[in-house]
Design an enzyme around this catalytic site. Structure first.
Site, PDB file in Angstrom:
ATOM      1  N   SER A  60      44.042  46.936  32.894  1.00 58.76           N
ATOM      2  CA  SER A  60      43.747  45.839  33.220  1.00 58.76           C
ATOM      3  C   SER A  60      44.528  45.135  34.344  1.00 58.76           C
ATOM      4  O   SER A  60      44.108  43.922  34.881  1.00 58.76           O
ATOM      5  CB  SER A  60      43.658  44.662  32.079  1.00 58.76           C
ATOM      6  N   VAL A  61      45.607  45.591  34.788  1.00 62.92           N
ATOM      7  CA  VAL A  61      46.316  45.335  36.040  1.00 62.92           C
ATOM      8  C   VAL A  61      45.476  45.469  36.973  1.00 62.92           C
ATOM      9  O   VAL A  61      45.745  44.871  38.437  1.00 62.92           O
ATOM     10  CB  VAL A  61      47.750  45.791  36.224  1.00 62.92           C
TER      11      VAL A  61
END
Length: 442
Positions: A60-61
């Site tokens: 999710s970065v």
């Protein structure tokens, strides 16, 4: 940054050497200067070491980069996304309420995905459009904040439609190249094999073969691949971006999860550490973990990348800021006193000597000062393999841990999840809450 090399690297090296970790990469950026280093291995099979060039799956970065592309495109953030994605409908007929601003800040009410389908990746150019169509039975939720990976898949489709390109080409053109991240990619096939970090799951850590957390239907939320060099370059470009970063960092909704997630802005979580405002995002997918932290006031940033789920990325980021900014020792202390999970030696004994030896190891070490007996380490060891539908990797350990800790709700949940997948019942609603808790901002 002598303080990082003298104060942080020995601490991280000691932690990696005494815990169940495959590989780890850490970078610190301050005033245009970068210090970075790899620890451990890209894969346990070859033993190839991690370097600053090693490419990791960021989970999710990925989201802040997609958010930046959307904001830079100067689209109407308050228009219904159906203007770009007409195939998106909801069972309650409320699709017209869903806007880019709501999706960017997780305030749209869109639920999250319960089964990510990593075992059956969708690789066609129509993967995001088909995902949008698949939401027709969903209904909006009404909480002020509801984290949704699904929302970012829709944002990726908006970006694709607004640019007339595939999502991956659009995000490369709109944000990765402008940030100087030339090799970074949302397409796994573009990652050179000689640079790729492999995911590690189970305990002892193993590579799950062809199973990998990648599918183009979840590319916008999860599949950016990058390394320390390019992420550090991207952080420095963010500090020069002025109005874009200011717009993206304005809080939209309170979250109440300090220190990093006190509020949610447009793609970034807003928090505070050592008295400074932070922008950050974490990532967690099977076999990978990551955290990115920016301290704009000090033009300082931290990158933490890992290829297992057993790395405390948040504590490492805190320690990096403790050393770099001074005035604190919370993260340094967390790393220094961190105990190895009891799951590690028990799983090793099970793999090498069998169940009786593993049980004896458990009872011998359960009260030892050097080991953490909590279920968290067990959960870290097994959930990634289960989500990849590789239950075979962890069944012996699941059975043993359930026998050793019959009252453990975590052991029961993990075992039930594995049984469901083996029975081809893919992620019912009873697992949604657990899946979200595991992935967090993953």
């Amino acid at each position: 940054m002598d303080g990082v090399e003298e104060g942080l690297w020995p601490l991280v090296e000691s932690f990696v050497g005494s815990h169940d970790i495959a590989g780890l990469a850490v970078a610190v950026v301050r005033d245009g200067e970068v210090v970075s280093r790899g620890f451990g291995v890209r894969d346990v099979g070859s033993g190839t070491p991690v370097t600053p060039e090693t490419m990791f799956h960021l989970a999710s970065v990925s989201k802040p980069f997609v958010a930046t592309a959307i904001v830079r495109k100067e689209l109407d953030l308050d228009a219904p996304i159906t203007e770009w994605v007409p195939e998106f409908t909801l069972a309650d007929g409320r699709e017209g309420e869903v806007t880019a601003r709501g999706l960017l800040s997780h305030t749209s009410g869109l639920p999250d995905v319960s089964d990510y389908g990593w075992h059956d990746p969708q690789l066609g150019d129509d993967a995001l459009s088909e995902f949008a169509r698949s939401l027709s039975s969903w209904r909006l939720k009404n909480p002020a904040f509801s984290y949704s990976n699904a929302g970012y898949e829709l944002l990726g489709l908006v970006l694709s439609r607004a640019t007339g390109a595939t999502f991956e080409d659009a995000v490369r053109r709109e944000i990765l190249k402008p940030l100087g991240m030339q090799k970074s990619t949302f397409l796994r096939a573009d990652v050179p094999a000689e640079l790729a970090a492999s995911p590690h799951v189970g305990m002892p850590l193993v590579m799950p073969g062809d199973a990998y957390p990648y599918s183009r239907r979840h590319a916008p939320s999860s599949t950016l691949h990058s390394n320390l060099i390019e992420l550090s370059r991207g952080l420095m470009a963010y500090f020069e971006s002025g109005g874009v970063l200011n717009l993206m960092s304005q809080p939209v909704v309170q979250v109440g999860n300090p220190p990093w997630e006190e509020a949610m802005a447009l793609g970034w979580a807003v928090g505070s550490y050592l008295g400074y405002r932070t922008l950050s995002h974490s990532g967690l997918d099977p076999g990978f973990g990551a955290r990115l932290v920016l301290v704009p006031e000090r033009r300082t940033g931290v990158v933490v990348l890992a290829n297992s789920n057993t790395v405390p990325a948040s504590s490492i980021a805190k320690a990096a800021l403790d050393v770099t900014l001074g005035g604190g020792d919370l993260g340094v202390t967390e790393l220094r006193i961190a105990k190895r999970s009891l799951a590690g030696p028990v799983a090793e004994a099970l793999a090498t000597e069998g169940p009786d030896a593993a049980q004896a190891t458990y009872h011998r070490l359960a009260t030892a000062d050097d080991f953490d007996p909590d279920d968290e380490g067990f959960e870290d060891a097994v959930w990634g393999a289960i989500e990849l539908h590789r239950t075979d990797i962890v069944w012996p350990f699941l059975r043993l841990w359930t026998k050793l800790r019959p009252d453990s709700p975590t052991a029961r949940t993990m075992t039930a999840w594995a049984h469901e997948l083996d029975g081809h019942e893919l992620g019912g609603h009873e697992l949604d809450g657990h899946d979200l808790a595991l992935r967090g901002e993953g």
